[in-house]
Write a protein that holds these residues in place. Structure first.
Motif, PDB file in Angstrom:
ATOM      1  N   GLU A  99     -26.183 -22.031 -30.348  1.00  0.00           N
ATOM      2  CA  GLU A  99     -26.962 -21.602 -31.515  1.00  0.00           C
ATOM      3  C   GLU A  99     -28.346 -22.226 -31.501  1.00  0.00           C
ATOM      4  OE1 GLU A  99     -22.857 -20.831 -31.996  1.00  0.00           O
ATOM      5  OE2 GLU A  99     -23.828 -22.785 -31.649  1.00  0.00           O
ATOM      6  N   GLU A 100     -28.448 -23.489 -31.145  1.00  0.00           N
ATOM      7  CA  GLU A 100     -29.747 -24.154 -31.064  1.00  0.00           C
ATOM      8  C   GLU A 100     -30.597 -23.554 -29.949  1.00  0.00           C
ATOM      9  OE1 GLU A 100     -28.979 -28.745 -32.490  1.00  0.00           O
ATOM     10  OE2 GLU A 100     -28.171 -28.124 -30.544  1.00  0.00           O
ATOM     11  N   ALA A 101     -29.983 -23.287 -28.808  1.00  0.00           N
ATOM     12  CA  ALA A 101     -30.733 -22.756 -27.668  1.00  0.00           C
ATOM     13  C   ALA A 101     -31.252 -21.351 -27.929  1.00  0.00           C
ATOM     14  CB  ALA A 101     -29.852 -22.763 -26.417  1.00  0.00           C
ATOM     15  N   CYS A 102     -30.561 -20.595 -28.774  1.00  0.00           N
ATOM     16  CA  CYS A 102     -30.969 -19.209 -29.046  1.00  0.00           C
ATOM     17  C   CYS A 102     -31.960 -19.101 -30.204  1.00  0.00           C
ATOM     18  CB  CYS A 102     -29.742 -18.348 -29.338  1.00  0.00           C
ATOM     19  SG  CYS A 102     -28.687 -18.073 -27.896  1.00  0.00           S
ATOM     20  N   ALA A 103     -32.276 -20.211 -30.834  1.00  0.00           N
ATOM     21  CA  ALA A 103     -33.190 -20.196 -31.984  1.00  0.00           C
ATOM     22  C   ALA A 103     -34.625 -20.385 -31.501  1.00  0.00           C
ATOM     23  CB  ALA A 103     -32.813 -21.285 -32.979  1.00  0.00           C
ATOM     24  N   HIS A 104     -35.207 -19.317 -30.921  1.00  0.00           N
ATOM     25  CA  HIS A 104     -36.568 -19.415 -30.397  1.00  0.00           C
ATOM     26  C   HIS A 104     -37.566 -19.480 -31.546  1.00  0.00           C
ATOM     27  CE1 HIS A 104     -40.224 -18.602 -28.149  1.00  0.00           C
ATOM     28  NE2 HIS A 104     -39.545 -18.870 -27.060  1.00  0.00           N
ATOM     29  N   PRO A 105     -38.583 -20.368 -31.441  1.00  0.00           N
ATOM     30  CA  PRO A 105     -39.522 -20.525 -32.562  1.00  0.00           C
ATOM     31  C   PRO A 105     -40.502 -19.376 -32.747  1.00  0.00           C
ATOM     32  CG  PRO A 105     -40.166 -21.908 -30.701  1.00  0.00           C
ATOM     33  CD  PRO A 105     -38.831 -21.323 -30.356  1.00  0.00           C
ATOM     34  N   ASN A 106     -40.754 -18.567 -31.717  1.00  0.00           N
ATOM     35  CA  ASN A 106     -41.811 -17.543 -31.811  1.00  0.00           C
ATOM     36  C   ASN A 106     -41.329 -16.116 -31.583  1.00  0.00           C
ATOM     37  OD1 ASN A 106     -43.492 -19.731 -32.098  1.00  0.00           O
ATOM     38  ND2 ASN A 106     -44.351 -19.631 -30.040  1.00  0.00           N
ATOM     39  N   TRP A 107     -40.379 -15.925 -30.685  1.00  0.00           N
ATOM     40  CA  TRP A 107     -39.995 -14.586 -30.253  1.00  0.00           C
ATOM     41  C   TRP A 107     -38.567 -14.267 -30.676  1.00  0.00           C
ATOM     42  CZ3 TRP A 107     -43.699 -11.628 -27.860  1.00  0.00           C
ATOM     43  CH2 TRP A 107     -44.804 -12.296 -27.308  1.00  0.00           C
ATOM     44  N   VAL A 108     -38.317 -12.994 -30.962  1.00  0.00           N
ATOM     45  CA  VAL A 108     -36.959 -12.510 -31.224  1.00  0.00           C
ATOM     46  C   VAL A 108     -36.459 -11.865 -29.937  1.00  0.00           C
ATOM     47  CG1 VAL A 108     -35.525 -10.971 -32.599  1.00  0.00           C
ATOM     48  CG2 VAL A 108     -37.469 -12.146 -33.664  1.00  0.00           C
ATOM     49  N   GLY A 139     -31.390   0.438 -21.313  1.00  0.00           N
ATOM     50  CA  GLY A 139     -31.169  -0.719 -22.174  1.00  0.00           C
ATOM     51  C   GLY A 139     -31.771  -0.509 -23.551  1.00  0.00           C
ATOM     52  N   SER A 140     -31.481   0.632 -24.169  1.00  0.00           N
ATOM     53  CA  SER A 140     -32.160   0.994 -25.422  1.00  0.00           C
ATOM     54  C   SER A 140     -31.661   0.204 -26.626  1.00  0.00           C
ATOM     55  CB  SER A 140     -32.007   2.491 -25.696  1.00  0.00           C
ATOM     56  OG  SER A 140     -30.655   2.833 -25.961  1.00  0.00           O
ATOM     57  N   THR A 141     -30.481  -0.430 -26.518  1.00  0.00           N
ATOM     58  CA  THR A 141     -29.960  -1.169 -27.672  1.00  0.00           C
ATOM     59  C   THR A 141     -30.374  -2.635 -27.669  1.00  0.00           C
ATOM     60  OG1 THR A 141     -27.870  -1.589 -26.512  1.00  0.00           O
ATOM     61  CG2 THR A 141     -27.984   0.374 -27.918  1.00  0.00           C
ATOM     62  N   GLY A 142     -31.064  -3.072 -26.629  1.00  0.00           N
ATOM     63  CA  GLY A 142     -31.572  -4.438 -26.587  1.00  0.00           C
ATOM     64  C   GLY A 142     -32.903  -4.554 -27.304  1.00  0.00           C
ATOM     65  N   SER A 143     -33.434  -5.759 -27.332  1.00  0.00           N
ATOM     66  CA  SER A 143     -34.683  -6.019 -28.055  1.00  0.00           C
ATOM     67  C   SER A 143     -35.836  -5.175 -27.525  1.00  0.00           C
ATOM     68  CB  SER A 143     -35.025  -7.513 -27.955  1.00  0.00           C
ATOM     69  OG  SER A 143     -36.275  -7.786 -28.545  1.00  0.00           O
ATOM     70  N   ILE A 144     -36.013  -5.140 -26.210  1.00  0.00           N
ATOM     71  CA  ILE A 144     -37.099  -4.343 -25.621  1.00  0.00           C
ATOM     72  C   ILE A 144     -36.875  -2.864 -25.898  1.00  0.00           C
ATOM     73  CG2 ILE A 144     -38.213  -3.625 -23.476  1.00  0.00           C
ATOM     74  CD1 ILE A 144     -39.014  -6.397 -24.286  1.00  0.00           C
ATOM     75  N   GLY A 145     -35.640  -2.411 -25.736  1.00  0.00           N
ATOM     76  CA  GLY A 145     -35.340  -1.006 -25.977  1.00  0.00           C
ATOM     77  C   GLY A 145     -35.637  -0.579 -27.400  1.00  0.00           C
ATOM     78  N   LYS A 173     -29.312 -14.227 -23.748  1.00  0.00           N
ATOM     79  CA  LYS A 173     -29.500 -14.738 -22.390  1.00  0.00           C
ATOM     80  C   LYS A 173     -30.938 -15.197 -22.165  1.00  0.00           C
ATOM     81  CE  LYS A 173     -30.042 -14.571 -17.721  1.00  0.00           C
ATOM     82  NZ  LYS A 173     -31.292 -14.571 -16.944  1.00  0.00           N
ATOM     83  N   ILE A 174     -31.897 -14.351 -22.522  1.00  0.00           N
ATOM     84  CA  ILE A 174     -33.297 -14.722 -22.293  1.00  0.00           C
ATOM     85  C   ILE A 174     -33.725 -15.849 -23.223  1.00  0.00           C
ATOM     86  CG2 ILE A 174     -34.321 -13.018 -23.851  1.00  0.00           C
ATOM     87  CD1 ILE A 174     -36.525 -12.644 -21.742  1.00  0.00           C
ATOM     88  N   SER A 175     -33.090 -15.965 -24.382  1.00  0.00           N
ATOM     89  CA  SER A 175     -33.401 -17.087 -25.279  1.00  0.00           C
ATOM     90  C   SER A 175     -32.986 -18.410 -24.649  1.00  0.00           C
ATOM     91  CB  SER A 175     -32.699 -16.900 -26.625  1.00  0.00           C
ATOM     92  OG  SER A 175     -33.220 -15.792 -27.320  1.00  0.00           O
ATOM     93  N   VAL A 176     -31.823 -18.428 -24.021  1.00  0.00           N
ATOM     94  CA  VAL A 176     -31.395 -19.653 -23.315  1.00  0.00           C
ATOM     95  C   VAL A 176     -32.326 -19.930 -22.143  1.00  0.00           C
ATOM     96  CG1 VAL A 176     -29.542 -20.739 -21.999  1.00  0.00           C
ATOM     97  CG2 VAL A 176     -28.999 -19.384 -24.028  1.00  0.00           C
ATOM     98  N   ASP A 177     -32.709 -18.891 -21.414  1.00  0.00           N
ATOM     99  CA  ASP A 177     -33.656 -19.065 -20.308  1.00  0.00           C
ATOM    100  C   ASP A 177     -34.984 -19.629 -20.793  1.00  0.00           C
ATOM    101  OD1 ASP A 177     -31.916 -18.204 -18.365  1.00  0.00           O
ATOM    102  OD2 ASP A 177     -32.760 -16.192 -18.202  1.00  0.00           O
ATOM    103  N   SER A 178     -35.400 -19.235 -21.989  1.00  0.00           N
ATOM    104  CA  SER A 178     -36.633 -19.791 -22.549  1.00  0.00           C
ATOM    105  C   SER A 178     -36.454 -21.266 -22.891  1.00  0.00           C
ATOM    106  CB  SER A 178     -37.037 -18.997 -23.798  1.00  0.00           C
ATOM    107  OG  SER A 178     -38.215 -19.521 -24.361  1.00  0.00           O
ATOM    108  N   ALA A 179     -35.275 -21.607 -23.392  1.00  0.00           N
ATOM    109  CA  ALA A 179     -35.007 -23.000 -23.757  1.00  0.00           C
ATOM    110  C   ALA A 179     -34.984 -23.905 -22.533  1.00  0.00           C
ATOM    111  CB  ALA A 179     -33.684 -23.098 -24.512  1.00  0.00           C
ATOM    112  N   THR A 180     -34.516 -23.406 -21.391  1.00  0.00           N
ATOM    113  CA  THR A 180     -34.517 -24.196 -20.154  1.00  0.00           C
ATOM    114  C   THR A 180     -35.813 -24.028 -19.361  1.00  0.00           C
ATOM    115  OG1 THR A 180     -33.540 -22.393 -18.858  1.00  0.00           O
ATOM    116  CG2 THR A 180     -32.008 -23.939 -19.908  1.00  0.00           C
TER     117      THR A 180
END
Length: 393
Positions: A199-208, A10-16, A212-219
């Motif tokens: 768009e609102e759910a993916c706008a995390h205040p602290n992390w980039v 998963g090298s093209t994702g954020s962690i990668g 998918k994980i941004s929505v999981d953070s929102a819920t």
């Protein structure tokens, strides 16, 4: 000192991408041996040009063909492979020392199991390997003699705050406290959550992070999955796991001991720090993250999660208390629900409804291996997709 030969799943994702940033700071310690991605050809090609891996895998065959043409035209030494089976092959490759498991979702389970069975140093950023794999995954780690190192910021923080002797954890630890930012809707009126846009759910205040994980953070479903992951990583019962909202994301998690002492790990919200810890363990080296300036820190506070805003969080303890395989049900249903929301087929609040429907509608049989896990995962996805279809039409 022998270089650590690294495979990044998963090298093209954020962690990668963050892992490659850390690795590039230590060329004398780390060799980027192989990379993998799903469909992002241009970014993968740029990574091949910069890091010169021996192998690059595109899960999609057509995208692999395009990448191979680019690699050949550029005269790179990188060999391009395709398909999910190539991920398993590289994860167990005899020349690989360490595997960064950063494929999102249950899709990363098979390669994680391959790395575990081959006794690799497994840097686990894919929480689903434990949530879905559970006892099967832990058995593979034990059988293969793998070294399992958590990369999620919360689980890395817990790992850093626990004693070195794992045999003492259950005896000495009163509870583990996972912190959560609360995401973008921590103060939003719960009655308005059905109006939330992707768009609102993916706008995390602290992390980039990825979508998918941004929505999981929102819920806060990401925290529910992290509770399940912590249960398997640290061998503690659900009663010893707690979640607190900490909006500043400075304290990444805490361990409270029976003598009332609390040990916490602090740092700026930058995933390069836990990645560097995993790559260097048991040593430490520079991550590229900013140093924490205590004199400049904002006031920090903690609060209990609001069940009206985050009804999915308690499902973690429900799944842990239910028959083996129930976390597979929760994870698969959530992946289907989040995908449907991101594609505007269901409302934000209906993600939780999909999860509840699957938990009540699919009775799992305890899985005994990868085939059982994948079969249960497929069954749940089919069930959840039918729920989505019913609501979307």
């Amino acid at each position: 000192m022998k270089k650590q030969r690294l495979l990044i799943l998963g090298s093209t994702g954020s962690i990668g991408k963050n892992t490659l940033d850390v690795a590039s700071r230590h060329p004398d310690r780390i060799e980027v041996f192989a990379l993998s991605a799903n469909t992002q050809v241009d970014l993968m090609f740029a990574q091949c040009v910069q890091h010169q891996p021996r192998f690059a895998v595109m899960v999609s065959e057509p995208h692999a063909q395009v990448l191979a043409e680019k690699v050949h035209a550029h005269g790179l030494r990188t060999q391009v492979l395709s398909g999910a089976a190539a991920l398993d092959e590289l994860a167990s490759h005899p020349d690989v020392d360490s595997v960064m498991a950063a494929i999102v979702g249950a899709a990363g389970l098979s390669s994680c199991l391959a790395a575990a069975q081959a006794g690799k140093r497994l840097l686990l950023a894919n929480k689903e390997a434990l949530v879905v794999g559970g006892e099967v995954f832990l058995a593979a780690v034990k059988q293969g003699g793998a070294t399992l190192l958590p990369i999620d910021s919360e689980h890395s923080a817990i790992f850093q705050s626990l004693p070195d002797d794992a045999s003492t954890w259950s005896r000495r630890v009163r509870k583990i406290i996972l912190t959560a930012s609360g995401g973008p809707f921590r103060q939003r009126d719960p009655a308005t959550l059905k109006e939330v846009t992707p768009e609102e759910a993916c706008a995390h205040p602290n992390w980039v992070m990825g979508r998918k994980i941004s929505v999981d953070s929102a819920t806060m479903m990401n925290k529910a999955l992290e509770v399940i992951e912590a249960r398997y990583l640290f061998g503690l019962t659900g009663e010893k796991l707690e979640v607190l909202i900490h909006p500043q994301s400075i304290v990444h998690s805490m361990v409270q001991y029976h003598d009332t002492s609390v040990v916490a790990q602090l740092g700026v919200p930058d995933m390069r720090a836990p990645i560097a810890y995993g790559l260097a363990w048991p040593e430490r080296f520079e991550s590229g993250a900013a140093h924490l300036d205590f004199a400049a820190l904002p006031a920090m506070h903690f609060e209990a999660p609001d069940p009206a805003r985050f009804p999915g969080l308690p499902l973690a303890w429900q799944a842990l208390a239910a028959p083996l395989g129930t976390p597979v049900v929760l994870n698969a249903a959530n992946e289907v629900g989040v995908d449907a929301f991101l594609n505007r087929r269901i409302r934000f609040d209906q993600i939780h409804a999909v999860n509840l429907a699957a938990l009540s509608g699919v009775l799992p049989t305890p899985p005994h291996g990868l085939e059982d896990l994948l079969a249960l995962d497929a069954e749940v996805r089919s069930f959840a997709a039918q729920q989505v279809q019913a609501w979307a039409t």
